[in-house]
Design a protein around this motif. Sequence first.
Motif, mmCIF file in Angstrom:
data_model
loop_
_atom_site.group_PDB
_atom_site.id
_atom_site.type_symbol
_atom_site.label_atom_id
_atom_site.label_comp_id
_atom_site.label_asym_id
_atom_site.label_seq_id
_atom_site.Cartn_x
_atom_site.Cartn_y
_atom_site.Cartn_z
ATOM 1 N N ASP A 199 8.967 4.066 -2.664
ATOM 2 C CA ASP A 199 9.267 2.490 -3.460
ATOM 3 C C ASP A 199 8.205 1.686 -3.047
ATOM 4 O OD1 ASP A 199 10.234 0.849 -1.130
ATOM 5 O OD2 ASP A 199 11.144 2.693 -0.785
ATOM 6 N N PRO A 200 8.043 0.735 -3.644
ATOM 7 C CA PRO A 200 6.677 -0.394 -3.596
ATOM 8 C C PRO A 200 6.659 -0.668 -1.901
ATOM 9 C CG PRO A 200 7.887 -0.805 -5.622
ATOM 10 C CD PRO A 200 8.777 0.162 -4.903
ATOM 11 N N SER A 201 7.931 -0.627 -1.171
ATOM 12 C CA SER A 201 7.828 -1.069 0.209
ATOM 13 C C SER A 201 6.988 -0.517 0.815
ATOM 14 C CB SER A 201 9.148 -1.210 0.779
ATOM 15 O OG SER A 201 9.725 0.364 0.912
ATOM 16 N N LEU A 202 6.366 0.691 0.865
ATOM 17 C CA LEU A 202 5.551 1.566 1.390
ATOM 18 C C LEU A 202 4.036 0.845 1.285
ATOM 19 C CD1 LEU A 202 4.413 3.655 3.328
ATOM 20 C CD2 LEU A 202 4.488 5.395 1.667
ATOM 21 N N PHE A 203 3.842 0.916 0.055
ATOM 22 C CA PHE A 203 2.533 0.110 -0.392
ATOM 23 C C PHE A 203 2.329 -1.372 0.194
ATOM 24 C CE2 PHE A 203 0.153 -2.667 -3.490
ATOM 25 C CZ PHE A 203 -0.902 -2.125 -3.424
ATOM 26 N N ASN A 204 3.549 -1.995 0.402
ATOM 27 C CA ASN A 204 3.435 -3.474 0.868
ATOM 28 C C ASN A 204 3.295 -3.202 2.519
ATOM 29 O OD1 ASN A 204 3.609 -4.727 -1.313
ATOM 30 N ND2 ASN A 204 5.725 -4.564 -1.256
ATOM 31 N N ASP A 205 3.894 -2.177 3.185
ATOM 32 C CA ASP A 205 3.880 -1.769 4.454
ATOM 33 C C ASP A 205 2.691 -1.618 4.958
ATOM 34 O OD1 ASP A 205 6.615 -2.696 4.632
ATOM 35 O OD2 ASP A 205 7.331 -0.699 4.735
ATOM 36 N N LEU A 206 1.911 -0.644 4.216
ATOM 37 C CA LEU A 206 0.572 -0.486 4.386
ATOM 38 C C LEU A 206 -0.372 -1.398 4.295
ATOM 39 C CD1 LEU A 206 0.526 2.860 2.274
ATOM 40 C CD2 LEU A 206 0.014 2.684 4.654
ATOM 41 N N GLY A 207 -0.191 -2.589 3.712
ATOM 42 C CA GLY A 207 -0.992 -3.633 3.466
ATOM 43 C C GLY A 207 -1.471 -3.932 2.178
ATOM 44 N N GLY A 208 -1.123 -2.810 1.122
ATOM 45 C CA GLY A 208 -1.715 -3.225 -0.274
ATOM 46 C C GLY A 208 -3.012 -2.638 -0.283
ATOM 47 N N LEU A 209 -3.740 -2.893 -1.291
ATOM 48 C CA LEU A 209 -5.088 -2.634 -1.972
ATOM 49 C C LEU A 209 -6.226 -3.223 -0.638
ATOM 50 C CD1 LEU A 209 -5.096 -2.333 -5.564
ATOM 51 C CD2 LEU A 209 -5.377 -0.434 -4.039
ATOM 52 N N PRO A 210 -5.907 -4.539 -0.070
ATOM 53 C CA PRO A 210 -6.800 -5.050 0.805
ATOM 54 C C PRO A 210 -6.749 -4.263 2.068
ATOM 55 C CG PRO A 210 -5.449 -6.920 -0.173
ATOM 56 C CD PRO A 210 -4.869 -5.570 -0.570
ATOM 57 N N VAL A 211 -5.920 -3.286 2.533
ATOM 58 C CA VAL A 211 -5.998 -2.770 3.644
ATOM 59 C C VAL A 211 -6.288 -1.076 3.186
ATOM 60 C CG1 VAL A 211 -4.642 -1.453 5.640
ATOM 61 C CG2 VAL A 211 -4.542 -4.211 5.071
ATOM 62 N N ILE A 212 -5.736 -0.626 2.079
ATOM 63 C CA ILE A 212 -6.073 0.711 1.693
ATOM 64 C C ILE A 212 -7.390 1.097 1.447
ATOM 65 C CG2 ILE A 212 -5.273 2.460 -0.415
ATOM 66 C CD1 ILE A 212 -2.795 1.257 -0.093
ATOM 67 N N ARG A 213 -8.124 -0.078 0.843
ATOM 68 C CA ARG A 213 -9.704 0.214 0.302
ATOM 69 C C ARG A 213 -10.502 0.523 1.631
ATOM 70 N NH1 ARG A 213 -8.922 -4.023 -4.189
ATOM 71 N NH2 ARG A 213 -8.808 -2.709 -6.047
ATOM 72 N N PRO A 214 -10.301 -0.586 2.488
ATOM 73 C CA PRO A 214 -11.214 -0.156 3.882
ATOM 74 C C PRO A 214 -10.590 0.902 4.551
ATOM 75 C CG PRO A 214 -9.848 -2.455 3.925
ATOM 76 C CD PRO A 214 -9.877 -1.818 2.571
ATOM 77 N N LEU A 215 -9.440 1.126 4.501
ATOM 78 C CA LEU A 215 -8.883 2.202 5.266
ATOM 79 C C LEU A 215 -9.502 3.895 4.829
ATOM 80 C CD1 LEU A 215 -6.770 3.969 6.930
ATOM 81 C CD2 LEU A 215 -5.207 3.723 4.854
ATOM 82 N N VAL A 216 -9.423 3.603 3.435
ATOM 83 C CA VAL A 216 -10.103 4.901 2.699
ATOM 84 C C VAL A 216 -11.568 5.102 3.338
ATOM 85 C CG1 VAL A 216 -10.774 5.986 0.593
ATOM 86 C CG2 VAL A 216 -8.554 5.334 0.962
#
Length: 165
Positions: free
Chosen positions: A48-65
Motif C-alpha cells: 500500500d502507499p504507506s510503504l512508499f511514504n515510509d521510505l520517503g517517496g522519490l526524494p529519498v528513493i532516487r538518492p538511495l538508488v
Amino acid sequence: MTARNITMFRGALAALLALSMAASASAFAQISPEASGTAATAPARTADPSLFNDLGGLPVIRPLVADFVAIMLQDDRIRHTFAGTNLERLDKTLVEQFCQISGGGCAYTGDPMKEVHQGLKLTNAHFNALVEDLQLAMDKHGIPSHTQNRLLALLAPMQRDTVTR
C-alpha cells in the motif's frame, strides 16, 4: 551483518540482484492504473502507499538508488556482474521498481527478470551480497529496519527468476 539480518534478507537478495542487473532502456514513468498493463511488469505483489511514504517517496528513493549502485560497484563480490551494464538505465529502472513495488504509483518498464538474468549463473552468494549492499544504502539514508524489511519482503519473490546456480 548479523545472522538475524542475513536470514531476513536472504529471500530479498535475489529480488534485488534481479533489479540491479536489469539494464533495460526505459525512462522513468508514472502511469495510471488503466495503462499499467502496457509496460513490462514487475512482481505482482505491491505494498500500500504507506510503504512508499515510509521510505520517503522519490526524494529519498532516487538518492538511495544512486548510493546502492555505487556500493554495488565497489563490492568485489558482485561488481563484475555489472560489466557492460548501462548504469544510467540501471539507476532509472531501480527507481521505477522500488517506487512501483512500494506503492508509489510508478511503472517498472524494464525487461522481465528471468530474461535479463538468463545465462548469468548467479548464485545465492551474489544475491546475499547485493542485499547487504542495499541494507548499507538504506542505513545511510536512515530508513528504519522495519521499513527496510517491508520493502525487501516485496522484492523477495524475484529470487526464483534470478538465481540459477
